[in-house]
Design a protein around this motif. Structure first.
Motif, short mmCIF file in Angstrom:
data_model
loop_
_atom_site.label_atom_id
_atom_site.label_comp_id
_atom_site.label_asym_id
_atom_site.label_seq_id
_atom_site.Cartn_x
_atom_site.Cartn_y
_atom_site.Cartn_z
N ILE A 8 0.56 -1.52 -0.02
CA ILE A 8 -0.12 0.27 -0.32
C ILE A 8 1.53 1.52 -0.02
O ILE A 8 0.45 2.56 -0.40
N ILE A 9 1.49 0.95 0.67
CA ILE A 9 3.08 2.00 0.73
C ILE A 9 3.56 2.38 -0.66
O ILE A 9 3.45 4.03 -0.76
N ILE A 10 3.58 1.25 -1.37
CA ILE A 10 4.09 1.83 -3.11
C ILE A 10 3.35 1.93 -3.28
O ILE A 10 3.70 3.85 -4.51
N ALA A 11 2.31 1.95 -3.54
CA ALA A 11 1.00 2.45 -4.25
C ALA A 11 0.70 3.67 -4.08
O ALA A 11 0.22 4.23 -4.85
N ILE A 12 0.89 3.76 -3.13
CA ILE A 12 0.57 5.31 -2.45
C ILE A 12 1.21 6.00 -3.66
O ILE A 12 1.32 7.42 -4.22
N ILE A 13 3.13 5.71 -2.99
CA ILE A 13 4.17 7.21 -3.47
C ILE A 13 3.68 6.41 -5.65
O ILE A 13 3.93 7.44 -5.82
N PHE A 14 3.31 5.90 -6.16
CA PHE A 14 3.20 5.60 -7.53
C PHE A 14 1.83 6.46 -7.68
O PHE A 14 1.95 7.22 -8.14
N PHE A 15 0.84 6.71 -6.56
CA PHE A 15 -0.62 7.22 -7.57
C PHE A 15 0.04 8.50 -7.23
O PHE A 15 -0.06 9.60 -7.73
N VAL A 16 0.67 9.41 -6.23
CA VAL A 16 1.03 10.62 -6.21
C VAL A 16 1.82 11.42 -6.89
O VAL A 16 1.83 12.25 -7.42
N GLY A 17 2.99 10.32 -7.35
CA GLY A 17 3.32 10.05 -8.56
C GLY A 17 3.22 11.00 -10.12
O GLY A 17 3.66 11.52 -10.29
N GLN A 26 11.32 6.48 -14.55
CA GLN A 26 12.23 6.71 -15.06
C GLN A 26 13.30 6.76 -13.39
O GLN A 26 15.12 7.17 -13.42
N VAL A 27 12.67 7.23 -13.15
CA VAL A 27 12.76 8.02 -11.46
C VAL A 27 13.15 7.15 -10.63
O VAL A 27 14.69 7.49 -9.64
N PHE A 28 12.75 5.92 -10.92
CA PHE A 28 13.35 4.34 -9.91
C PHE A 28 14.30 3.70 -10.13
O PHE A 28 14.99 4.15 -9.66
N ILE A 29 14.64 3.97 -11.34
CA ILE A 29 15.84 3.76 -12.40
C ILE A 29 16.85 4.90 -11.59
O ILE A 29 17.96 3.87 -10.94
N ILE B 53 12.17 3.58 -4.96
CA ILE B 53 10.83 3.93 -4.46
C ILE B 53 11.20 5.79 -3.86
O ILE B 53 10.15 5.96 -3.94
N MET B 54 11.43 5.31 -2.73
CA MET B 54 12.04 7.08 -2.20
C MET B 54 12.02 8.32 -2.92
O MET B 54 12.34 9.14 -2.69
N LYS B 55 12.61 8.18 -3.99
CA LYS B 55 13.12 8.95 -4.67
C LYS B 55 11.84 9.49 -5.85
O LYS B 55 11.68 11.10 -5.90
N ILE B 56 11.08 8.53 -6.09
CA ILE B 56 9.84 8.95 -6.53
C ILE B 56 8.79 9.87 -5.94
O ILE B 56 8.19 11.24 -5.36
N ALA B 57 9.64 9.97 -4.01
CA ALA B 57 8.71 10.64 -3.20
C ALA B 57 8.76 11.21 -3.18
O ALA B 57 8.16 12.13 -2.55
N GLN B 58 10.50 11.56 -3.14
CA GLN B 58 10.73 12.99 -3.44
C GLN B 58 10.42 13.97 -3.98
O GLN B 58 10.32 14.54 -4.01
N ASP B 59 10.53 13.11 -5.56
CA ASP B 59 10.39 14.37 -6.90
C ASP B 59 8.61 14.24 -6.10
O ASP B 59 8.63 15.63 -7.05
#
Lengths: 169, 193
Positions: A8-17, A26-29, B53-59
Protein backbone atom coordinates in the motif's frame (compact mmCIF):
# COMPACT_ATOMS: atom_id res chain seq x y z
CA UNK A 1 -2.83 -5.79 8.69
CA UNK A 2 0.96 -5.69 8.44
CA UNK A 3 0.72 -7.73 5.24
CA UNK A 4 -0.91 -4.76 3.48
CA UNK A 5 1.61 -2.24 4.70
CA UNK A 6 4.39 -2.39 2.14
CA UNK A 7 2.34 -2.80 -1.07
CA UNK A 8 0.00 0.00 0.00
CA UNK A 9 2.85 2.39 0.79
CA UNK A 10 4.35 1.70 -2.64
CA UNK A 11 0.95 2.14 -4.32
CA UNK A 12 0.39 5.49 -2.60
CA UNK A 13 3.82 6.75 -3.64
CA UNK A 14 3.23 5.67 -7.26
CA UNK A 15 -0.23 7.20 -7.24
CA UNK A 16 0.94 10.60 -6.02
CA UNK A 17 3.82 10.41 -8.49
CA UNK A 18 1.46 9.83 -11.42
CA UNK A 19 -0.80 12.67 -10.30
CA UNK A 20 2.17 15.02 -10.18
CA UNK A 21 3.09 13.94 -13.69
CA UNK A 22 6.35 12.22 -12.78
CA UNK A 23 7.86 9.51 -14.96
CA UNK A 24 7.86 7.08 -12.05
CA UNK A 25 9.82 4.40 -13.88
CA UNK A 26 12.68 6.69 -14.92
CA UNK A 27 12.88 8.22 -11.47
CA UNK A 28 12.83 4.77 -9.88
CA UNK A 29 15.81 3.69 -12.00
CA UNK A 30 17.70 6.84 -11.07
CA UNK A 31 17.09 6.25 -7.39
CA UNK A 32 18.06 2.59 -7.64
CA UNK A 33 21.40 3.58 -9.21
CA UNK A 34 22.00 5.88 -6.23
CA UNK A 35 21.14 2.93 -4.01
CA UNK A 36 23.74 0.84 -5.79
CA UNK A 37 26.38 3.49 -5.14
CA UNK A 38 25.38 3.59 -1.48
CA UNK A 39 25.62 -0.17 -1.15
CA UNK A 40 29.01 -0.20 -2.82
CA UNK A 41 30.31 2.36 -0.35
CA UNK A 42 29.00 0.29 2.57
CA UNK A 43 30.54 -2.99 1.50
CA UNK A 44 34.17 -2.43 2.58
CA UNK A 45 32.93 -1.44 6.02
CA UNK A 46 30.77 -4.55 6.26
CA UNK A 47 33.72 -6.68 5.25
CA UNK A 48 35.97 -5.28 7.96
CA UNK A 49 33.39 -5.38 10.74
CA UNK A 50 32.24 -8.89 9.96
CA UNK A 51 35.83 -10.18 9.89
CA UNK A 52 36.59 -8.78 13.35
CA UNK A 53 33.29 -9.85 14.86
CA UNK A 54 33.44 -13.39 13.56
CA UNK A 55 36.98 -13.67 14.94
CA UNK A 56 35.75 -12.52 18.33
CA UNK A 57 32.85 -14.93 18.24
CA UNK A 58 35.06 -17.87 17.25
CA UNK A 59 37.67 -17.12 19.92
CA UNK A 60 35.24 -17.75 22.76
CA UNK A 61 35.58 -14.15 23.87
CA UNK A 62 31.83 -13.83 24.30
CA UNK A 63 31.48 -16.76 26.69
CA UNK A 64 34.21 -15.30 28.90
CA UNK A 65 32.46 -11.94 28.83
CA UNK A 66 29.21 -13.65 29.84
CA UNK A 67 30.83 -15.15 32.93
CA UNK A 68 32.44 -11.84 33.73
CA UNK A 69 29.22 -9.83 33.38
CA UNK A 70 26.88 -12.32 35.04
CA UNK A 71 27.01 -10.68 38.51
CA UNK A 72 26.25 -7.25 37.00
CA UNK A 73 23.26 -8.45 35.01
CA UNK A 74 21.91 -10.56 37.87
CA UNK A 75 21.50 -7.38 39.93
CA UNK A 76 18.83 -6.41 37.41
CA UNK A 77 17.18 -9.86 37.53
CA UNK A 78 18.24 -10.70 34.01
CA UNK A 79 18.00 -14.50 33.61
CA UNK A 80 21.51 -15.91 33.07
CA UNK A 81 20.38 -17.74 29.88
CA UNK A 82 19.83 -14.36 28.28
CA UNK A 83 23.21 -12.78 28.97
CA UNK A 84 24.71 -14.08 25.70
CA UNK A 85 21.79 -12.48 23.85
CA UNK A 86 22.38 -9.17 25.61
CA UNK A 87 26.02 -9.26 24.53
CA UNK A 88 25.37 -10.54 21.03
CA UNK A 89 22.59 -8.07 20.16
CA UNK A 90 24.77 -4.95 19.68
CA UNK A 91 27.41 -6.72 17.59
CA UNK A 92 25.68 -9.29 15.42
CA UNK A 93 22.12 -9.16 14.10
CA UNK A 94 22.09 -12.64 12.61
CA UNK A 95 23.87 -14.08 15.65
CA UNK A 96 21.27 -12.59 17.98
CA UNK A 97 18.37 -13.88 15.88
CA UNK A 98 19.71 -17.44 15.77
CA UNK A 99 20.29 -17.32 19.54
CA UNK A 100 16.72 -16.10 19.96
CA UNK A 101 15.50 -19.04 17.92
CA UNK A 102 17.43 -21.39 20.22
CA UNK A 103 15.74 -19.84 23.25
CA UNK A 104 12.34 -20.31 21.62
CA UNK A 105 13.22 -23.97 21.09
CA UNK A 106 14.41 -24.59 24.66
CA UNK A 107 11.70 -22.52 26.34
CA UNK A 108 8.47 -21.63 24.62
CA UNK A 109 8.26 -18.20 22.94
CA UNK A 110 5.36 -17.44 25.32
CA UNK A 111 7.28 -18.26 28.50
CA UNK A 112 8.65 -15.39 30.57
CA UNK A 113 12.17 -16.03 29.29
CA UNK A 114 10.92 -16.22 25.71
CA UNK A 115 9.05 -12.94 26.13
CA UNK A 116 11.99 -11.14 27.71
CA UNK A 117 14.28 -12.43 24.96
CA UNK A 118 11.88 -11.18 22.26
CA UNK A 119 11.59 -7.74 23.79
CA UNK A 120 15.33 -7.58 24.25
CA UNK A 121 16.03 -8.40 20.62
CA UNK A 122 13.25 -6.11 19.39
CA UNK A 123 14.14 -3.05 21.40
CA UNK A 124 17.76 -2.59 20.37
CA UNK A 125 19.80 -2.61 17.19
CA UNK A 126 23.10 -3.96 15.95
CA UNK A 127 24.78 -0.88 17.33
CA UNK A 128 28.35 -1.49 16.16
CA UNK A 129 27.27 -2.19 12.63
CA UNK A 130 24.95 0.83 12.43
CA UNK A 131 27.57 3.24 13.75
CA UNK A 132 30.26 1.77 11.49
CA UNK A 133 28.11 2.07 8.39
CA UNK A 134 26.72 5.52 9.10
CA UNK A 135 30.05 7.08 9.93
CA UNK A 136 31.93 4.99 7.39
CA UNK A 137 29.72 6.24 4.57
CA UNK A 138 30.76 9.83 5.26
CA UNK A 139 34.38 8.86 5.84
CA UNK A 140 34.54 9.77 9.50
CA UNK A 141 36.60 7.62 11.83
CA UNK A 142 36.60 9.93 14.86
CA UNK A 143 33.17 9.02 16.21
CA UNK A 144 33.75 10.67 19.62
CA UNK A 145 31.07 9.62 22.11
CA UNK A 146 28.71 7.94 19.60
CA UNK A 147 29.50 4.39 20.70
CA UNK A 148 29.33 4.93 24.49
CA UNK A 149 26.04 6.85 24.19
CA UNK A 150 24.51 4.15 21.99
CA UNK A 151 25.73 1.36 24.29
CA UNK A 152 24.16 3.09 27.28
CA UNK A 153 20.90 2.96 25.35
CA UNK A 154 21.40 -0.74 24.64
CA UNK A 155 22.10 -1.46 28.29
CA UNK A 156 18.92 0.38 29.32
CA UNK A 157 16.98 -1.60 26.70
CA UNK A 158 18.24 -4.88 28.19
CA UNK A 159 17.23 -3.93 31.72
CA UNK A 160 13.93 -2.40 30.64
CA UNK A 161 13.00 -5.54 28.72
CA UNK A 162 12.94 -7.48 32.00
CA UNK A 163 10.97 -4.77 33.77
CA UNK A 164 8.49 -4.13 30.97
CA UNK A 165 7.72 -7.83 30.49
CA UNK A 166 7.02 -8.18 34.21
CA UNK A 167 4.83 -5.10 34.15
CA UNK A 168 2.99 -5.34 30.86
CA UNK A 169 2.66 -9.04 30.05
CA UNK B 1 36.78 2.61 14.92
CA UNK B 2 40.49 1.93 14.55
CA UNK B 3 40.59 0.86 18.20
CA UNK B 4 37.72 -1.54 17.65
CA UNK B 5 39.75 -3.11 14.84
CA UNK B 6 42.97 -3.24 16.84
CA UNK B 7 41.54 -4.60 20.09
CA UNK B 8 39.21 -6.91 18.21
CA UNK B 9 42.16 -8.75 16.71
CA UNK B 10 44.23 -8.71 19.91
CA UNK B 11 41.33 -9.98 22.02
CA UNK B 12 40.41 -12.73 19.61
CA UNK B 13 44.00 -13.99 19.52
CA UNK B 14 44.23 -13.79 23.30
CA UNK B 15 40.98 -15.62 23.95
CA UNK B 16 41.63 -17.98 21.07
CA UNK B 17 44.77 -19.12 22.89
CA UNK B 18 43.07 -19.32 26.30
CA UNK B 19 40.17 -21.41 25.06
CA UNK B 20 42.35 -23.32 22.58
CA UNK B 21 40.24 -22.27 19.60
CA UNK B 22 42.84 -20.72 17.32
CA UNK B 23 41.82 -22.97 14.43
CA UNK B 24 38.24 -21.66 14.74
CA UNK B 25 39.54 -18.09 14.69
CA UNK B 26 41.51 -18.71 11.49
CA UNK B 27 38.50 -20.32 9.85
CA UNK B 28 36.39 -17.35 10.93
CA UNK B 29 38.72 -14.91 9.15
CA UNK B 30 38.52 -16.83 5.91
CA UNK B 31 34.78 -17.47 6.17
CA UNK B 32 33.95 -13.88 7.08
CA UNK B 33 34.52 -12.48 3.59
CA UNK B 34 31.99 -14.97 2.31
CA UNK B 35 29.39 -14.00 4.89
CA UNK B 36 30.10 -10.31 4.20
CA UNK B 37 29.38 -10.77 0.50
CA UNK B 38 26.25 -12.81 1.33
CA UNK B 39 24.99 -10.07 3.61
CA UNK B 40 25.87 -7.50 0.96
CA UNK B 41 23.80 -9.30 -1.66
CA UNK B 42 20.86 -9.71 0.66
CA UNK B 43 20.71 -6.01 1.58
CA UNK B 44 21.96 -4.48 -1.68
CA UNK B 45 18.81 -5.35 -3.60
CA UNK B 46 16.56 -3.99 -0.89
CA UNK B 47 18.57 -0.77 -0.61
CA UNK B 48 18.44 -0.21 -4.39
CA UNK B 49 14.73 -0.96 -4.56
CA UNK B 50 13.82 1.36 -1.70
CA UNK B 51 16.13 4.08 -2.95
CA UNK B 52 14.18 3.94 -6.21
CA UNK B 53 10.81 4.10 -4.48
CA UNK B 54 11.94 6.88 -2.18
CA UNK B 55 13.31 8.90 -5.08
CA UNK B 56 9.77 8.98 -6.48
CA UNK B 57 8.47 10.03 -3.06
CA UNK B 58 11.05 12.81 -3.02
CA UNK B 59 10.21 14.08 -6.50
CA UNK B 60 6.49 13.92 -5.72
CA UNK B 61 7.16 16.09 -2.63
CA UNK B 62 5.79 13.39 -0.32
CA UNK B 63 8.98 13.46 1.72
CA UNK B 64 8.83 17.20 2.33
CA UNK B 65 5.21 16.83 3.44
CA UNK B 66 6.22 14.16 5.95
CA UNK B 67 9.17 16.18 7.17
CA UNK B 68 6.80 19.03 8.04
CA UNK B 69 5.21 16.77 10.66
CA UNK B 70 8.53 15.99 12.31
CA UNK B 71 10.11 19.41 11.88
CA UNK B 72 9.11 20.90 15.27
CA UNK B 73 10.54 17.90 17.16
CA UNK B 74 13.80 17.75 15.24
CA UNK B 75 14.36 21.50 15.40
CA UNK B 76 14.45 21.15 19.18
CA UNK B 77 16.49 17.93 19.27
CA UNK B 78 19.23 18.83 16.79
CA UNK B 79 21.44 21.89 16.78
CA UNK B 80 20.50 24.20 13.85
CA UNK B 81 19.61 21.44 11.39
CA UNK B 82 19.31 22.45 7.73
CA UNK B 83 16.00 21.83 5.98
CA UNK B 84 17.45 19.14 3.74
CA UNK B 85 18.89 17.26 6.69
CA UNK B 86 15.52 17.40 8.49
CA UNK B 87 13.91 15.93 5.40
CA UNK B 88 16.33 13.00 5.27
CA UNK B 89 16.09 12.41 9.01
CA UNK B 90 12.27 12.45 8.89
CA UNK B 91 12.18 9.88 6.11
CA UNK B 92 14.69 7.70 7.92
CA UNK B 93 12.68 7.84 11.13
CA UNK B 94 9.35 7.16 9.46
CA UNK B 95 10.78 4.17 7.57
CA UNK B 96 12.22 2.87 10.84
CA UNK B 97 8.91 3.33 12.64
CA UNK B 98 7.19 1.26 9.98
CA UNK B 99 9.78 -1.47 10.42
CA UNK B 100 11.34 -0.97 6.96
CA UNK B 101 14.96 -1.07 8.07
CA UNK B 102 16.35 -1.44 4.55
CA UNK B 103 14.37 1.54 3.31
CA UNK B 104 15.66 3.56 6.24
CA UNK B 105 19.35 2.99 5.48
CA UNK B 106 19.66 5.09 2.27
CA UNK B 107 17.96 8.01 4.02
CA UNK B 108 20.13 7.57 7.06
CA UNK B 109 23.25 7.79 4.92
CA UNK B 110 21.89 10.82 3.11
CA UNK B 111 21.17 12.51 6.43
CA UNK B 112 24.74 11.83 7.51
CA UNK B 113 26.04 13.44 4.31
CA UNK B 114 23.89 16.53 4.92
CA UNK B 115 25.11 16.77 8.49
CA UNK B 116 28.69 16.51 7.28
CA UNK B 117 28.04 19.33 4.82
CA UNK B 118 26.66 21.61 7.52
CA UNK B 119 29.64 20.65 9.69
CA UNK B 120 31.86 22.14 6.94
CA UNK B 121 33.15 18.66 6.00
CA UNK B 122 35.27 18.37 9.11
CA UNK B 123 36.78 14.90 9.57
CA UNK B 124 35.20 14.19 12.95
CA UNK B 125 31.68 13.50 14.18
CA UNK B 126 29.37 16.41 14.98
CA UNK B 127 26.79 16.49 17.76
CA UNK B 128 23.98 16.13 15.22
CA UNK B 129 25.55 13.09 13.57
CA UNK B 130 25.95 11.32 16.88
CA UNK B 131 22.44 12.15 17.98
CA UNK B 132 21.09 10.87 14.69
CA UNK B 133 23.08 7.63 14.94
CA UNK B 134 21.72 7.06 18.42
CA UNK B 135 18.16 7.57 17.12
CA UNK B 136 18.87 4.68 14.77
CA UNK B 137 20.58 2.33 17.20
CA UNK B 138 17.69 2.41 19.64
CA UNK B 139 15.47 0.61 17.11
CA UNK B 140 12.24 2.47 17.78
CA UNK B 141 9.47 0.89 15.71
CA UNK B 142 5.72 0.59 15.96
CA UNK B 143 5.55 -3.06 14.98
CA UNK B 144 8.57 -5.29 15.67
CA UNK B 145 7.99 -7.27 12.47
CA UNK B 146 11.11 -9.45 12.41
CA UNK B 147 10.79 -10.65 15.98
CA UNK B 148 7.04 -11.18 15.70
CA UNK B 149 7.58 -13.32 12.58
CA UNK B 150 10.22 -15.36 14.37
CA UNK B 151 7.88 -15.88 17.33
CA UNK B 152 5.10 -16.95 15.01
CA UNK B 153 7.37 -19.49 13.30
CA UNK B 154 8.42 -20.88 16.67
CA UNK B 155 4.80 -21.65 17.55
CA UNK B 156 3.88 -18.68 19.70
CA UNK B 157 0.15 -18.39 20.41
CA UNK B 158 0.39 -14.62 20.65
CA UNK B 159 3.34 -13.29 18.58
CA UNK B 160 2.27 -9.66 19.01
CA UNK B 161 2.18 -9.85 22.80
CA UNK B 162 5.59 -8.19 22.88
CA UNK B 163 4.38 -5.07 21.09
CA UNK B 164 3.79 -2.87 24.14
CA UNK B 165 6.81 -3.91 26.20
CA UNK B 166 9.10 -3.59 23.16
CA UNK B 167 7.86 -0.08 22.43
CA UNK B 168 8.23 0.82 26.10
CA UNK B 169 11.73 -0.55 26.40
CA UNK B 170 13.07 0.93 23.17
CA UNK B 171 11.56 4.28 24.09
CA UNK B 172 13.38 4.13 27.43
CA UNK B 173 16.59 3.24 25.59
CA UNK B 174 16.11 6.12 23.16
CA UNK B 175 15.51 8.67 25.89
CA UNK B 176 18.51 7.52 27.91
CA UNK B 177 20.79 7.58 24.86
CA UNK B 178 19.65 11.10 23.99
CA UNK B 179 20.36 12.20 27.55
CA UNK B 180 23.74 10.48 27.35
CA UNK B 181 24.54 12.33 24.10
CA UNK B 182 23.56 15.66 25.64
CA UNK B 183 25.71 15.04 28.74
CA UNK B 184 28.69 13.71 26.77
CA UNK B 185 28.58 16.67 24.38
CA UNK B 186 28.75 19.09 27.32
CA UNK B 187 31.72 17.24 28.83
CA UNK B 188 33.39 17.08 25.43
CA UNK B 189 33.08 20.78 24.64
CA UNK B 190 34.39 21.68 28.11
CA UNK B 191 37.38 19.43 27.64
CA UNK B 192 38.24 21.06 24.32
CA UNK B 193 38.10 24.61 25.62
Amino acid sequence: MTNYFIPIIIAIIFFVGIIKNIDIFQVFIKGAVDGLKTSMSIFPILLGIIAIISMLEASGFLSYMCKFLEPIFSIFHLPSELIPLALLRPISGSGALSFLEQIFKNHSPDSTIGLIASVMAGSSETTFYTIAIYFGAVNISKTKYALPAALIGDFVAMIMSVISVNLLC
Amino acid sequence: MKWFFFFGVILSILFGIISNKMSDVSIAVIGSSKSAINLFFSICGAICFWSGIMKIAQDAKITSAISKIFKPIFKKLFKNPSDESIEAVSMNVSANLLGLGNAATPFGLEAMKKFKKSNKNKPYASHNMILFCVLNTSALQIIPTTIAALRFNSGSTDPMKILCPTLFSSLAALVSSIIAVKIFSKIWSKKNK
